[in-house]
Design a protein around this motif. Structure first.
Motif, PDB file in Angstrom:
ATOM      1  N   THR A 130     -30.063  12.356  10.993  1.00 40.64           N
ATOM      2  CA  THR A 130     -30.839  11.499  11.876  1.00 40.64           C
ATOM      3  C   THR A 130     -30.525  10.045  11.581  1.00 40.64           C
ATOM      4  N   ALA A 131     -30.704   9.204  12.583  1.00 43.24           N
ATOM      5  CA  ALA A 131     -30.432   7.778  12.396  1.00 43.24           C
ATOM      6  C   ALA A 131     -31.442   7.147  11.459  1.00 43.24           C
ATOM      7  N   ASP A 132     -32.706   7.588  11.540  1.00 42.41           N
ATOM      8  CA  ASP A 132     -33.772   6.998  10.746  1.00 42.41           C
ATOM      9  C   ASP A 132     -34.856   8.062  10.585  1.00 42.41           C
ATOM     10  N   PRO A 133     -35.359   8.281   9.364  1.00 42.45           N
ATOM     11  CA  PRO A 133     -36.435   9.273   9.212  1.00 42.45           C
ATOM     12  C   PRO A 133     -37.642   8.992  10.094  1.00 42.45           C
ATOM     13  N   ALA A 134     -37.867   7.731  10.441  1.00 43.01           N
ATOM     14  CA  ALA A 134     -38.983   7.398  11.312  1.00 43.01           C
ATOM     15  C   ALA A 134     -38.676   7.660  12.783  1.00 43.01           C
ATOM     16  N   ASP A 135     -37.427   7.988  13.085  1.00 39.90           N
ATOM     17  CA  ASP A 135     -37.023   8.251  14.464  1.00 39.90           C
ATOM     18  C   ASP A 135     -36.306   9.594  14.507  1.00 39.90           C
ATOM     19  N   PRO A 136     -37.026  10.718  14.419  1.00 39.18           N
ATOM     20  CA  PRO A 136     -36.376  12.027  14.341  1.00 39.18           C
ATOM     21  C   PRO A 136     -35.718  12.463  15.635  1.00 39.18           C
ATOM     22  N   PHE A 137     -35.921  11.750  16.732  1.00 40.42           N
ATOM     23  CA  PHE A 137     -35.338  12.149  17.998  1.00 40.42           C
ATOM     24  C   PHE A 137     -34.044  11.404  18.299  1.00 40.42           C
ATOM     25  N   THR A 138     -33.487  10.712  17.324  1.00 42.79           N
ATOM     26  CA  THR A 138     -32.132  10.166  17.419  1.00 42.79           C
ATOM     27  C   THR A 138     -31.325  10.832  16.313  1.00 42.79           C
ATOM     28  N   ARG A 155     -22.604   6.045  11.339  1.00 43.73           N
ATOM     29  CA  ARG A 155     -22.091   4.931  12.142  1.00 43.73           C
ATOM     30  C   ARG A 155     -21.751   5.395  13.560  1.00 43.73           C
ATOM     31  N   ALA A 156     -21.157   6.580  13.674  1.00 45.98           N
ATOM     32  CA  ALA A 156     -20.828   7.096  15.002  1.00 45.98           C
ATOM     33  C   ALA A 156     -22.091   7.394  15.801  1.00 45.98           C
ATOM     34  N   LEU A 157     -23.147   7.838  15.121  1.00 46.51           N
ATOM     35  CA  LEU A 157     -24.408   8.087  15.811  1.00 46.51           C
ATOM     36  C   LEU A 157     -24.971   6.793  16.382  1.00 46.51           C
ATOM     37  N   TYR A 158     -24.926   5.709  15.602  1.00 49.05           N
ATOM     38  CA  TYR A 158     -25.390   4.419  16.114  1.00 49.05           C
ATOM     39  C   TYR A 158     -24.557   3.989  17.328  1.00 49.05           C
ATOM     40  N   ALA A 159     -23.219   4.197  17.246  1.00 44.23           N
ATOM     41  CA  ALA A 159     -22.353   3.801  18.357  1.00 44.23           C
ATOM     42  C   ALA A 159     -22.609   4.661  19.591  1.00 44.23           C
ATOM     43  N   ALA A 160     -22.791   5.969  19.379  1.00 41.85           N
ATOM     44  CA  ALA A 160     -23.032   6.863  20.515  1.00 41.85           C
ATOM     45  C   ALA A 160     -24.373   6.576  21.172  1.00 41.85           C
ATOM     46  N   ARG A 161     -25.344   6.154  20.376  1.00 41.50           N
ATOM     47  CA  ARG A 161     -26.635   5.796  20.956  1.00 41.50           C
ATOM     48  C   ARG A 161     -26.497   4.638  21.932  1.00 41.50           C
ATOM     49  N   GLY A 162     -25.531   3.774  21.675  1.00 40.87           N
ATOM     50  CA  GLY A 162     -25.272   2.665  22.593  1.00 40.87           C
ATOM     51  C   GLY A 162     -24.276   2.985  23.683  1.00 40.87           C
TER      52      GLY A 162
END
Length: 768
Positions: A130-138, A155-162
């Motif tokens: 997950t991107a952040d434990p406080a944000d389990p839906f990313t 890092r790829a997860l952050y990029a894909a989110r954008g």
């Protein structure tokens, strides 16, 4: 068979294991998996009236709702919903009636957009973060062999989110990536097509999977006879196949694309940069391009070597002891279990030899579970005793390469029992493919291999130049690079005495293709099918190259299709002529379509020859290897022996410089002798198979015509043997599909969800 499946629906009317609710459910509706509760260890808020809605993801404090065990106020709430709320066994309740989930599935994340992994996945083949434990839906799920570190995945997860999806395809290995960012689901396919993604409309949304048959079961799809006709008539033409599958309503995303779902709505987008159509791309530096192929190939092999080792699950705890005429490898293969550790094919060809030598020479060499690092790699060679003539040079090269002290060479010898068509019983594959008639032969070889086994499949399609690339060179005004390939074709035709005319003939065909627009080429191919001009087959390298210099050509089985089937495929080509192509360069377009067809056939091959606890690895089909190979300049690709020269450079840069004489020589024709012997031995069974074929019921073939072709092939007459293999394979696949009684789904409403419930639709000819 391993696959993943999930869905996204705006209606949210189906749950994963029944609705879960408690005294606090109304305050936190619609959130995903609740670990530690529910059926099978998971519960879900469900897809009912308290499902995903205005109080869903991203609305204040509810967005951080996650695991029940993490201090959630509902942690002690009683389980309600689904079968737990049934008034009596005969009335499970409205919520229970809306549950459906795959058989034998592992839930990766739950409602409202659930994702499952189904099959014998290894623990290291499923990676989630997950991107952040406080944000389990990313979060990101990567299934398969992936050489990325956790930091690279994040890092790829952050990029894909954008929206930058290409980052998800830049790691070594063969894998499928799924990204969830709120209610947006992104499923990324590969460049070659060996790891495809399928989708279908379902429950006011979209269901997706990496296999087509589970989705066909889910919607109870019927057969798409038009797609089967296109698969036989033009297997290498994506214009005829489109995005269809053998199942009506189930679609495939093209290679190099991703499927994006937003609350059920879908979008298909490409993640590769689009080249300019106005000017040609600048000529790449050959040395730097070959260096890129070397780095990608070495990383692909290293990704497999650094993965955890696995012992075969089905391997007996003891060896029964010596058996006359059988070595340890033969006894293990007879018990049906591969050897622990890493192995590779060693057929004598350049692709398999390159992978075997790379895997044996990299630091942290393969070894086995019980052996120290540096143990020898298991190299497997198949020796066909029924037809030894013509393969002596390959066997000599394989033995010479196996003299390397880092290799442990095993020769699997077989005679009539391993001929093509010898054993036509096998598992049901996701789609039909010509490898079904050779599956028993290949399974015998692979059973003597290792738990992780390298194969050189795809090297020719990835590294070699398609003949249509000669037209691309003419479009770029690079005529001088045509001299050597045309001269090589002339030398191959010197025995027939027509070598003086070959250069002019090939140049004229390439120039004609360069001046033919995509629309005109598709319309000409459609007219050829309507007129029935599909019977002529190439008889040598020159004829094969000339036949390939076109935008679309009929397949080897097209000559046995009925006129109505060919007319339907011609309509598909005519419709495709009015759509914009992915590439206006014929060589590039044809090379990609041939690679996609081979990757799809390799996927069927993996399923047909599957040995329990064994993984087949084809590094040449990895994203990074395909991407590096596409950077090779066309002027280098079209030269004779380019693939062998590239792989020789790859080995030389890794320290392997001594190669046997004749290494890299291309075998232009397959061993037809073995195929004809297998046809002759299985002729009675094949004639019975086509006595009342399902393909004839569908209106695709005339049974008597195919039976006569089988008799001609057994008698040695000139018949397209690869076309017969496609017909037999599709008939076998249809029989296995209709004989199937199980389903991929379970639940209170899924007990009878099965694909093709009504069988093959009987074709009624039109009145003349």
């Amino acid at each position: 068979m391993r696959w993943l499946v999930g869905w996204s629906s705006i209606a949210a009317s189906f749950g994963t294991a029944g609705r879960v609710s408690g005294h606090g459910a109304a305050r936190a509706p619609g959130h995903g998996p609740r670990h530690g509760s529910g059926q099978g260890g998971y519960g879900s808020q469900g897809y009912g009236s308290n499902g995903y809605g205005s109080d869903g993801y991203g609305s204040g404090s509810h967005a951080s709702d996650g695991h029940r065990s993490n201090g959630h106020p509902d942690a002690g709430a009683p389980l309600r919903g689904g079968i737990a709320d049934a008034a009596h066994p005969g009335d499970p309740g409205a919520d229970a009636e809306r549950t459906v989930h795959p058989v034998g599935a592992q839930l990766l994340w739950g409602d409202p957009d659930p994702l499952w992994a189904v099959g014998d996945w290894r623990p290291d083949e499923i990676r989630m973060l997950t991107a952040d434990p406080a944000d389990p839906f990313t979060r990101l799920a990567v299934l398969g062999v992936c050489g990325a570190t956790d930091a690279e995945l994040r890092r790829a997860l952050y990029a894909a989110r954008g929206g930058a999806l290409r980052h998800l395809t830049q790691w070594s290995g063969s894998y499928t990536a799924v990204v969830q960012a709120g209610r947006r689901i992104t499923v990324v396919g590969d460049l070659a097509g060996a790891r495809p993604v399928f989708y279908t409309p379902w429950a006011s949304g979209t269901a997706y999977a990496t296999a087509a048959l589970p989705l066909a079961d889910l919607i109870e799809a019927q057969l798409d006879i038009g797609h089967l006709a296109a698969l036989l008539a033009c297997p290498e033409s994506p214009e005829a196949l489109g995005d269809g599958t053998p199942y009506a309503g189930v679609r495939r995303i093209p290679p190099g694309h991703a499927l994006i779902l937003r609350e059920g709505s879908r979008e298909i987008t490409g993640y590769e940069p689009v080249a300019s159509l106005a000017v040609a791309a600048p000529e790449a530096d050959p040395e730097r391009a070959v260096e890129g192929v070397r780095e990608a190939l070495v990383d692909a092999v290293r990704a497999r070597l650094t993965a955890p080792r696995h012992a075969p699950d089905a391997m007996p705890p003891y060896d029964p002891g010596p058996v006359p005429g059988m070595g340890p490898a033969d006894r293990r293969a007879a018990r049906g279990a591969p050897a622990p550790g890493v192995g590779a094919d060693l057929s004598g060809g350049s692709a398999s030899a390159t992978l075997a030598l790379l895997a044996a020479g990299l630091p942290g060499a393969p070894g086995t579970l019980l052996s120290p690092a540096g143990a020898r790699l298991l190299a497997v060679t198949f020796n066909d005793l029924a037809t030894p003539q013509g393969r002596e040079p390959e066997m000599e090269r394989a033995h010479a390469i196996a003299a390397d002290p880092r290799l442990h060479h095993v020769v699997v010898a077989a005679a009539e029992e391993a001929l093509p068509y010898a054993d036509l019983d096998g598992p049901l594959t996701d789609e039909p493919g010509p490898s079904l008639v050779f599956a028993a032969r290949e399974r015998r070889r692979l059973a003597a291999g290792s738990a992780d086994h390298f194969t050189g499949h795809g090297a020719r399609q990835v590294l070699d130049a398609h003949p249509a690339r000669l037209a691309d060179l003419l479009m770029d005004r690079r005529r001088r690079y045509l001299l050597r390939p045309v001269a090589a074709l002339a030398r191959s035709a010197s025995a027939s005495g027509e070598s003086l005319l070959v250069p002019l003939t090939v140049y004229s065909a390439a120039r004609r293709l360069a001046r033919t627009t995509y629309r005109a080429g598709m319309e000409a191919a459609a007219a050829r099918l309507r007129e029935g001009g599909v019977a002529v087959r190439p008889s040598g390298p020159v004829d094969a190259s000339l036949a390939a210099l076109t935008w679309s050509r009929p397949g080897p089985a097209a000559g046995w299709l009925t006129g109505e089937a060919l007319a339907e495929v011609s309509i598909r080509l005519t419709a495709a002529a009015g759509r914009p192509p992915l590439s206006l360069r014929p060589g590039e377009a044809r090379a990609r379509s041939v690679l996609a067809r081979h990757a799809a056939d390799h996927r069927v091959f993996e399923q047909a020859v599957e040995v329990r606890s064994q993984r087949l690895h084809a590094p040449f089909l990895d994203n990074q290897v395909v991407r590096a190979a596409r950077a090779l300049p066309e002027s280098l690709r079209v030269q004779p022996g380019a693939r062998a020269a590239i792989l020789r450079t790859v080995l030389s840069s890794t320290g392997v410089r001594e190669l046997p004489p004749g290494w890299g020589v291309t075998a232009h024709t397959p061993n037809e002798t073995a195929t004809r012997l297998g046809l002759r031995a299985a002729l009675e069974e094949l004639l019975a198979l086509f006595a009342a074929p399902l393909l004839a019921d569908a209106g695709l073939i005339d049974a008597r015509v195919v039976q006569q072709a089988l008799l001609d092939a057994a008698d040695g007459r000139p018949v397209p043997l690869d076309g017969l293999a496609e017909l037999v394979s599709m008939e076998l696949w249809l029989g296995r599909l209709l004989a199937r009684r199980g389903t991929c789904w379970t639940g209170t409403t899924a007990a009878r969800r099965r694909a093709v419930p009504e069988g093959v639709p009987v074709h009624r000819p039109a009145l003349s």
